[in-house]
Design an enzyme around this catalytic site. Structure first.
Site, PDB file in Angstrom:
ATOM      1  N   PRO A   2      -3.974  32.046  51.850  1.00 12.36           N
ATOM      2  CA  PRO A   2      -5.387  31.977  51.474  1.00 12.36           C
ATOM      3  C   PRO A   2      -5.654  30.920  50.415  1.00 12.36           C
ATOM      4  O   PRO A   2      -4.776  30.541  49.642  1.00 12.36           O
ATOM      5  CB  PRO A   2      -5.668  33.378  50.923  1.00 12.36           C
ATOM      6  CG  PRO A   2      -4.349  33.835  50.402  1.00 12.36           C
ATOM      7  CD  PRO A   2      -3.339  33.284  51.378  1.00 12.36           C
ATOM      8  N   GLU A   3      -6.888  30.429  50.420  1.00 16.40           N
ATOM      9  CA  GLU A   3      -7.328  29.515  49.381  1.00 16.40           C
ATOM     10  C   GLU A   3      -7.690  30.319  48.132  1.00 16.40           C
ATOM     11  O   GLU A   3      -7.940  31.525  48.186  1.00 16.40           O
ATOM     12  CB  GLU A   3      -8.551  28.739  49.863  1.00 16.40           C
ATOM     13  CG  GLU A   3      -8.412  28.125  51.237  1.00 16.40           C
ATOM     14  CD  GLU A   3      -7.548  26.877  51.271  1.00 16.40           C
ATOM     15  OE1 GLU A   3      -7.502  26.144  50.263  1.00 16.40           O
ATOM     16  OE2 GLU A   3      -6.930  26.630  52.321  1.00 16.40           O
ATOM     17  N   LYS A  51      -3.506  32.000  43.521  1.00 17.04           N
ATOM     18  CA  LYS A  51      -3.481  32.811  44.734  1.00 17.04           C
ATOM     19  C   LYS A  51      -2.869  34.189  44.487  1.00 17.04           C
ATOM     20  O   LYS A  51      -2.586  34.919  45.430  1.00 17.04           O
ATOM     21  CB  LYS A  51      -2.719  32.082  45.832  1.00 17.04           C
ATOM     22  CG  LYS A  51      -3.351  30.747  46.208  1.00 17.04           C
ATOM     23  CD  LYS A  51      -2.607  30.104  47.345  1.00 17.04           C
ATOM     24  CE  LYS A  51      -3.234  28.764  47.713  1.00 17.04           C
ATOM     25  NZ  LYS A  51      -2.585  28.152  48.873  1.00 17.04           N
ATOM     26  N   ARG A 250       3.013  22.251  56.993  1.00 15.91           N
ATOM     27  CA  ARG A 250       1.647  22.659  57.291  1.00 15.91           C
ATOM     28  C   ARG A 250       1.051  21.708  58.331  1.00 15.91           C
ATOM     29  O   ARG A 250       1.568  20.608  58.555  1.00 15.91           O
ATOM     30  CB  ARG A 250       0.777  22.615  56.026  1.00 15.91           C
ATOM     31  CG  ARG A 250       1.220  23.568  54.926  1.00 15.91           C
ATOM     32  CD  ARG A 250       0.887  25.005  55.278  1.00 15.91           C
ATOM     33  NE  ARG A 250       1.183  25.907  54.176  1.00 15.91           N
ATOM     34  CZ  ARG A 250       2.348  26.518  53.996  1.00 15.91           C
ATOM     35  NH1 ARG A 250       3.334  26.299  54.844  1.00 15.91           N
ATOM     36  NH2 ARG A 250       2.524  27.341  52.980  1.00 15.91           N
TER      37      ARG A 250
END
Length: 277
Positions: A2-3, A51, A250
């Site tokens: 998640p951001e 995070k 990524r």
């Protein structure tokens, strides 16, 4: 993963359910803390840190959780049916008179002394959504290794805490460079750091990680998730490739017209130079 703005919203939901009241029930379904007796303790606050989520409890204890790729905290009103997944995926349950917070698929569930929180989050760089945000220190850390590819440097939480893959790609686009561009070659890295803060702050209370200013579905991002679709600015098809070393690699997205700098050839044939025509 998640951001930081998603974690900020998760902390806000948990705060509404837990903060300032006593735990009526608590169940940590991980071997290390399965016998922890937390019911009856007051929840002092729920704080996001990059995070990470820090749920601070009466008596000098902190529940440290991290969502990583699949974890999620859901909150339910008293009597509401839990619907976040099967029971075997539940890693933590915290209940108060206001409702219940249920942590599904949490890869990190750690109970530690509040005085020892730095052991869990002390490595992080300045928090983009934190009250102690320090853009000068964030810039110093980002530029400490000038040959490092931009997206990889942005994703390193030791530089700036809170950026995930969506923002790493979108910030590269907004800077007009590919995700593989060395950070030392940025024309105005300070502006990039400031823009990162602005984007997360603008999105901290709404979903979608909007970077274009357009909240409509399919229009929220410049390049992220748009592989094979036209760039909203120039119409060139957006390209995609893997970036980084497995298992930490990524998916990267870029527009070969709007973004200058190195980029892989199709089928990873080697680096090439992309740029404005």
């Amino acid at each position: 993963m998640p951001e930081g703005d998603s974690v900020y919203r998760a902390a806000a939901r948990l705060r509404d359910t837990l903060a300032g009241v006593q735990l009526t029930a608590a169940d940590l379904r991980v071997p290390a803390h399965a016998t922890a007796a937390l019911a009856g303790r007051w929840v002092l606050e729920v704080a996001p840190r990059g995070k990470h989520l820090l749920t601070r409890l009466e008596g000098g204890l902190t529940l440290h959780t991290h969502l990583r790729m699949d974890g999620r905290w859901e909150t339910y009103r008293p009597g509401e049916r839990w619907a976040g997944g099967p029971a075997w995926q539940i890693r933590a349950v915290l209940a108060t008179e206001r409702g219940t917070a249920v942590g599904y698929r949490l890869p990190v569930v750690e109970l530690l002394r509040t005085a020892d929180e730095e052991r869990a989050v002390g490595h992080l760089g300045p928090d983009l959504l934190g009250a102690d945000w320090d853009p000068v220190e964030a810039l110093r850390r980002l530029l400490a290794h000038p040959a490092r590819p931009l997206a990889e440097a942005l994703l390193d939480q030791r530089n700036l805490a809170g950026i995930g893959n969506v923002y790493a790609n979108e910030l590269s686009y907004l800077a007009g460079v590919t995700p593989w561009t060395p950070v030392g070659e940025l024309r105005d890295p300070g502006r990039l750091v400031g823009r990162a803060r602005e984007l997360l702050d603008a999105n901290k209370l709404r979903p979608g990680h909007v970077t274009t200013g357009d909240t409509r579905r399919g229009h929220q991002h410049w390049v992220y998730g748009r592989a094979g679709r036209p760039c909203p600015r120039c119409g060139t098809l957006v390209l995609t490739a893997r970036q980084g070393t497995p298992p930490q690699d990524r998916v990267a997205y870029w527009c070969p017209y709007c973004q200058r700098g190195p980029a892989p050839e199709a089928r990873s044939a080697g680096p090439r130079t992309a740029g404005r025509r």
